[in-house]
Motif scaffolding. Structure first.
Motif, PDB file in Angstrom:
ATOM      1  N   UNK A 168       0.833  -1.196   0.000  1.00  0.00           N
ATOM      2  CA  UNK A 168       0.000   0.000   0.000  1.00  0.00           C
ATOM      3  C   UNK A 168       0.875   1.256   0.000  1.00  0.00           C
ATOM      4  N   UNK A 169       1.973   1.197   0.713  1.00  0.00           N
ATOM      5  CA  UNK A 169       2.862   2.347   0.716  1.00  0.00           C
ATOM      6  C   UNK A 169       3.519   2.528  -0.640  1.00  0.00           C
ATOM      7  N   UNK A 171       2.187   1.737  -3.385  1.00  0.00           N
ATOM      8  CA  UNK A 171       1.140   2.290  -4.246  1.00  0.00           C
ATOM      9  C   UNK A 171       1.029   3.795  -4.046  1.00  0.00           C
ATOM     10  N   UNK A 172       1.088   4.191  -2.796  1.00  0.00           N
ATOM     11  CA  UNK A 172       0.995   5.609  -2.493  1.00  0.00           C
ATOM     12  C   UNK A 172       2.197   6.352  -3.089  1.00  0.00           C
ATOM     13  N   UNK A 175       1.555   6.708  -6.705  1.00  0.00           N
ATOM     14  CA  UNK A 175       0.543   7.745  -6.922  1.00  0.00           C
ATOM     15  C   UNK A 175       1.149   9.135  -6.749  1.00  0.00           C
TER      16      UNK A 175
ATOM     17  N   UNK B 375      -8.923  -2.573  -7.484  1.00  0.00           N
ATOM     18  CA  UNK B 375      -7.587  -2.025  -7.287  1.00  0.00           C
ATOM     19  C   UNK B 375      -7.396  -0.746  -8.096  1.00  0.00           C
ATOM     20  N   UNK B 379      -6.382   2.864  -6.746  1.00  0.00           N
ATOM     21  CA  UNK B 379      -5.239   3.598  -7.286  1.00  0.00           C
ATOM     22  C   UNK B 379      -5.679   4.976  -7.769  1.00  0.00           C
ATOM     23  N   UNK B 382      -6.255   7.255  -4.832  1.00  0.00           N
ATOM     24  CA  UNK B 382      -4.940   7.693  -4.321  1.00  0.00           C
ATOM     25  C   UNK B 382      -4.386   8.813  -5.176  1.00  0.00           C
ATOM     26  N   UNK B 383      -4.305   8.514  -6.482  1.00  0.00           N
ATOM     27  CA  UNK B 383      -3.680   9.464  -7.394  1.00  0.00           C
ATOM     28  C   UNK B 383      -4.456  10.769  -7.396  1.00  0.00           C
ATOM     29  N   UNK B 386      -3.759  12.641  -4.225  1.00  0.00           N
ATOM     30  CA  UNK B 386      -2.408  13.196  -4.262  1.00  0.00           C
ATOM     31  C   UNK B 386      -2.385  14.395  -5.198  1.00  0.00           C
ATOM     32  N   UNK B 391      -2.708  14.770   0.443  1.00  0.00           N
ATOM     33  CA  UNK B 391      -1.921  13.586   0.747  1.00  0.00           C
ATOM     34  C   UNK B 391      -2.238  12.978   2.116  1.00  0.00           C
ATOM     35  N   UNK B 394      -5.022  10.715   1.710  1.00  0.00           N
ATOM     36  CA  UNK B 394      -4.611   9.516   0.984  1.00  0.00           C
ATOM     37  C   UNK B 394      -3.901   8.552   1.931  1.00  0.00           C
ATOM     38  N   UNK B 395      -3.096   9.119   2.823  1.00  0.00           N
ATOM     39  CA  UNK B 395      -2.386   8.264   3.785  1.00  0.00           C
ATOM     40  C   UNK B 395      -3.364   7.531   4.702  1.00  0.00           C
ATOM     41  N   UNK B 398      -4.868   4.725   2.945  1.00  0.00           N
ATOM     42  CA  UNK B 398      -3.965   3.574   2.907  1.00  0.00           C
ATOM     43  C   UNK B 398      -4.052   2.788   4.211  1.00  0.00           C
ATOM     44  N   UNK B 402      -5.328  -1.047   4.797  1.00  0.00           N
ATOM     45  CA  UNK B 402      -4.522  -2.123   5.363  1.00  0.00           C
ATOM     46  C   UNK B 402      -5.270  -2.793   6.512  1.00  0.00           C
TER      47      UNK B 402
END
Lengths: 488, 462
Positions: A168-169, A171-172, A175, B375, B379, B382-383, B386, B391, B394-395, B398, B402
């Motif tokens: 995941x990191x 991926x970040x 991105x 997925x 993605x 995320x993008x 960002x 950000x 986005x973190x 993530x 997880x």
């Protein structure tokens, strides 16, 4: 041709699943991985190492709106790792010839894994890279979870959660650089070469390096995110351990060389102390952990972590020789750890224990194994004449030039590695007097190495000798990458 | 007045009337036929989408059609049709084969379809109510069953609160903007903020975002499983397509951003943690959908074409994965005395390989593992985040992702890596169920490998 090699295993996996014939599935896996090995060998021999950049490139449109292409190609490092991967999978399939527990699914999962691994080493598109990177997760999860030993579920889950966390990191990180490139150039692109030619501002480099780094570090694994590895290794079936140690761990170090160094050169310099510190802890601490083990597979797992520390050390010494050594080490470690895990797996197969206390005096009953085990171990500790020696020598040579103190401390790890291996070898193979009588009685009928065991050993150890005795052509191939990455 | 814009809704209405009339005259043994017939109605509506002129407005301009909401309608009809096709065998086995069921689902979809096209808060209110009231009834379908009644009752009470909130919010909106039409707004005066806050809360309730989520686990668990499949997907599609439009209009107001981000963070984390405590797989999936509400809300924090289209893509494939997994659950539930307790899932992988494999495929998809299409949605988000400089969000996304991996894995572990608890008879898939499950699985993988097909459509329509 490269695409054929990548997708042939996946195709065979589907075939195996559809046909559901046990004998046939074994034949399909051995044959298709054999073909992949031949293709890899052909590509390797046909590789023009005077030419800079990537070869055997293929590029097709995939998701054009997002700037995603099916784009593959290899350089010296890529093709070497692909050859090693193909060799390992072929060896694993031969090794697993006699597996009885659900062979269809077993072979199908390994074949899928092979596609993912070959894909990682040849992808030139960040998106494609990530897809392959994650593609290994599910097959490996089930390989550990279904064919493992007592605590397999725990180990499989731990493996999954750690690796997923790292991914995941990653991926970040991907991105973040893509977003930056979009903002500055107005173009969304996952193309590796496009990103390599951009230069990112230092703040982004520092950030993205960390994000990518976490992903790679978990896979390598670096201290302190290494704890999943001993568990995974201990519980995984032999072929699973072989692939895990020889191929999957390399994906992390490959990532550092392929992505972190060229994309974030300044950040790489900035983080040298951190990486060195972590590498040294890995080298020394895990080597000491290895000495304390009584479980042979766990010991080999810790030694793997220790050796991967040398790879990261060499990678970030930012020196052509050291980087060369690091890449060389990836291959050398792949060969030696695979051979060691096969030895351990063989012992378990015959005696059903990995514990040193249950073993001892095997030299009398399994003489062929004892020889192979010894050679594997010597390859692991970097004995001259075997691949590991060349690799370690290059790493220390390069690191010593710029960072003598760090290199010196790392050298201590090498001494430790000789210590734990010889200690284990003594306990397992010699020391007959400590074994109870009735156990020795039982062992009289043990069957030594058979053909389907010997062939993988032969392939792997012969390669280790070849790389150790005549390193010149291989060093030259790798050097092509080193110069490319370090811009020399 | 142009009737053309209403073509799909007219098709649906005609279909509803037809099924309604037939149901009056046909006896109970025609239940399967009626359901299948009802399942075809949305497909005709889907076909009629190709004959609608875009963009157009009708009914005093409160009803508008553009490519964006046509895509939403297309997905909505597809989901409705699939959930009807997969439902008949379940209700026959459970002896709850009430003929009303099929046209109630269609009515609810009609409401959602109108919701997608409403550019006026009054119509939005009506549409939302039309779909909600039918859903209360649908959830309570097992009238002899306590959890079913409880779920329906909870949703009814919470839903009515939402209705009231929406009405009050609309009133404030009218007071500050001077019109019930949704239009761009960037001035943050108190009255407007209050209105926006109330409207957003009502919509958040419907998409089950924390802290308005309380009805969700009970309603999802109590509802007959094919209905759970429907209510966990169809309304989400309609509401998020609407919310994307609202974010385009209002995200200039900085409180919008704060509010949505807050809802999103709460949903992601609360649901992910509580999901671990669940003993029932059905409830676990309910919490998963609350967590996903959090992920989707990230897509409307600010208006950005990439972010929003990624979110809508994610939403679309999520709908197929969720629909598929609930239908698998429904299939399993057809067995005598099967509850959704984890223990009942032990050893399923060996015993009922196909449902177990497909369910784990959907679960892996929900975690967001390639090559499954979700997925690419992740993605994209995320993008997108960002790109717009969020950000930190986005973190958090993530981290929440997880955390979520663990509870999905738990189900897979029980199915594949644990021994059997008791012997069940083998499940029998009806043709409809098999078709829907396989189609969902194929779509989830196919959109993962060729996302352009759907992604470009959404991207170009925004």
């Amino acid at each position: 041709m490269l695409s054929v090699a990548i997708f042939l295993p996946l195709f065979s996996a589907l075939l195996v699943l559809v046909l559901r014939r046990e004998k046939l599935s074994k034949i399909i896996s051995v044959v298709s991985s054999g073909i992949v090995l031949l293709i890899a060998l052909m590509l390797f021999l046909g590789f023009d190492w005077n030419k800079p950049g990537f070869q055997y490139e293929a590029k097709y449109e995939w998701i054009p709106t997002l700037g995603i292409y099916y784009h593959i190609g290899v350089d010296g490092m890529g093709i070497s790792l692909i050859l090693m991967t193909a060799l390992m999978f072929f060896a694993s399939f031969v090794w697993s010839w006699k597996i009885e527990d659900r062979p269809n699914l077993y072979h199908a999962l390994f074949l899928m894994l092979e596609t993912a691994c070959l894909g990682v080493f040849s992808a030139l598109d960040l998106f494609l890279f990530y897809i392959f990177w994650e593609g290994m997760l599910i097959p490996m999860y089930f390989i550990i979870g279904l064919w493992g030993h007592e605590r397999k579920v725990y180990a499989a889950n731990k493996f999954f959660v750690y690796t997923f966390f790292g991914s995941m990191f990653l991926l970040l990180g991907i991105a973040s650089i893509i977003a930056y490139a979009y903002i500055t150039t107005g173009q969304i692109s996952f193309n590796y070469l496009f990103h390599k030619n951009l230069s990112y501002p230092i703040w982004l480099q520092l950030l993205a390096f960390l994000l990518f780094g976490v992903g790679f570090a978990v896979k390598i694994p670096m201290w302190p995110v290494h704890t999943w590895l001993p568990d995974a290794h201990v519980e995984a079936p032999t072929a699973g351990s072989v692939i895990l140690a020889a191929v999957l761990l390399k994906m992390g170090t490959y990532g550092f060389v392929r992505y972190s160094l060229p994309l974030f050169p300044e950040a790489s310099k900035y983080y040298i102390p951190l990486i060195f510190f972590l590498s040294l802890v890995a080298i020394i601490y895990t080597a000491m952990m290895a000495i304390a083990q009584t479980h042979i597979k766990r010991l080999i797992a810790y030694s793997s972590i220790s050796h991967m520390g040398i790879v990261t050390l060499g990678t970030f010494a930012l020196d052509v020789n050291a980087l060369n050594g690091a890449i060389y080490m990836m291959i050398a470690h792949g060969l030696s750890s695979a051979a060691l895990f096969m030895s351990a797996g063989f012992i378990y197969d015959r005696i059903h224990s990995y514990h040193m206390d249950d073993l001892g005096g095997l030299a009398r009953y399994l003489p062929k194994l004892s020889v192979l085990f010894m050679i594997s171990g010597l390859a692991g500790i970097g004995f001259p004449g075997l691949a590991g020696f060349v690799a370690e020598f290059l790493v220390f040579l390069g690191t010593f030039k710029n960072y003598p103190i760090w290199a010196f401390i790392a050298g201590v790890g090498m001494v430790l590695s000789a210590a734990y291996f010889l200690y284990m070898y003594k306990k397992v193979i010699f020391e007959e007097e400590t074994v109870p009588e009735q156990r020795l009685e039982k062992w009289k009928h043990l069957k030594d190495i058979e053909t389907h065991h010997f062939l993988p050993f032969l392939l792997i150890l012969a390669s280790a000798f070849l790389l150790g005795l005549y390193p010149l052509p291989f060093v030259r191939i790798v050097e092509q990458t080193s110069r490319y990455v370090l811009g020399g | 007045m142009s009737w053309n814009a209403l073509l799909p809704e007219l098709m649906l209405s005609l279909g509803i009337l037809l099924v309604f009339l037939l149901e009056l005259f046909l006896s109970r043994k025609y239940y399967k036929f009626l359901t299948l017939l009802a399942g075809l109605v949305p497909l005709f509506a889907l076909l009629s989408l190709f004959f609608v002129h875009v963009p157009s407005k009708t009914l005093l301009d409160v009803f508008y059609v553009d490519t964006h909401n046509l895509i939403g309608k297309g997905l909505l009809y597809a989901i409705t049709s699939l959930s009807l096709l997969a439902s008949y065998d379940y209700f026959l086995k459970k002896e709850a084969d009430y003929g009303e069921l099929s046209y109630l689902v269609l009515t609810s979809s009609l409401g959602l379809s109108i919701l997608l096209s409403s550019s006026n808060l009054a119509l939005l209110f009506l549409a939302l109510e039309l779909s909600s009231i039918t859903m209360y009834v649908l959830i309570g379908n097992f009238r002899r069953d306590y959890p079913s009644k409880e779920g329906a009752y909870k949703y009814l009470v919470m839903g009515s609160t939402g209705t009231a909130t929406l009405a009050l919010g609309s009133a404030f909106y009218y007071a500050s903007v001077g019109s019930l039409f949704l239009k761009p707004y960037s001035d943050s005066n108190t009255l407007f903020l209050l209105g926006m806050f109330l409207i957003l809360s009502a919509l958040a309730l419907k998409v089950s975002a924390v802290p308005f989520h309380f009805w969700t686990p009970d309603a999802y668990e109590g509802a007959p499983t094919p209905i759970t499949a429907y209510i966990s997907t169809a309304p989400k599609i309609a509401l998020y397509f609407l919310l994307v439009k609202m974010s385009a209009l209002f995200s200039q107001v900085k409180e919008w951003m704060l509010l949505v981000a807050l809802l999103s963070i709460l949903s992601m984390f609360y649901a992910s943690f509580v999901a671990y405590a669940q003993k029932s797989v059905k409830r676990l999936l309910a919490y998963s959908s609350i967590a996903h509400a959090g992920y989707f809300l990230l897509g409307i924090v600010v208006w950005d074409k990439i972010l929003s289209s990624a979110m809508l893509f994610y939403l679309s494939v999520y709908a197929f994965a969720t629909l598929g997994s609930f239908i698998v659950l429904a299939v399993l539930e057809k067995r005598e005395s099967f509850t959704h307790h984890f223990m009942d899932y032990r050893g399923l992988g060996r015993h009922d390989t196909l449902p177990a494999v497909v369910l784990s495929l959907f679960l892996f998809a929900l975690i967001g593992i390639p090559p499954m299409a979700l997925f690419i949605g992740k993605l994209g988000i995320f993008a997108g985040l960002a790109k717009v400089g969020l950000l930190p969000l986005a973190l958090l996304f993530v981290v929440a992702s997880i955390i979520s991996a663990g509870y999905y894995l738990k189900v897979i572990v029980y199915m594949f890596l644990e021994g059997e608890e008791r012997r069940w008879q083998k499940v029998k898939l009806s043709a409809g169920e098999a078709f829907v499950i396989m189609l969902c699985a194929v779509l989830v993988v196919l959109f993962g490998i060729f996302p352009s097909v759907l992604y470009d459509l959404i991207f170009n329509a925004l």
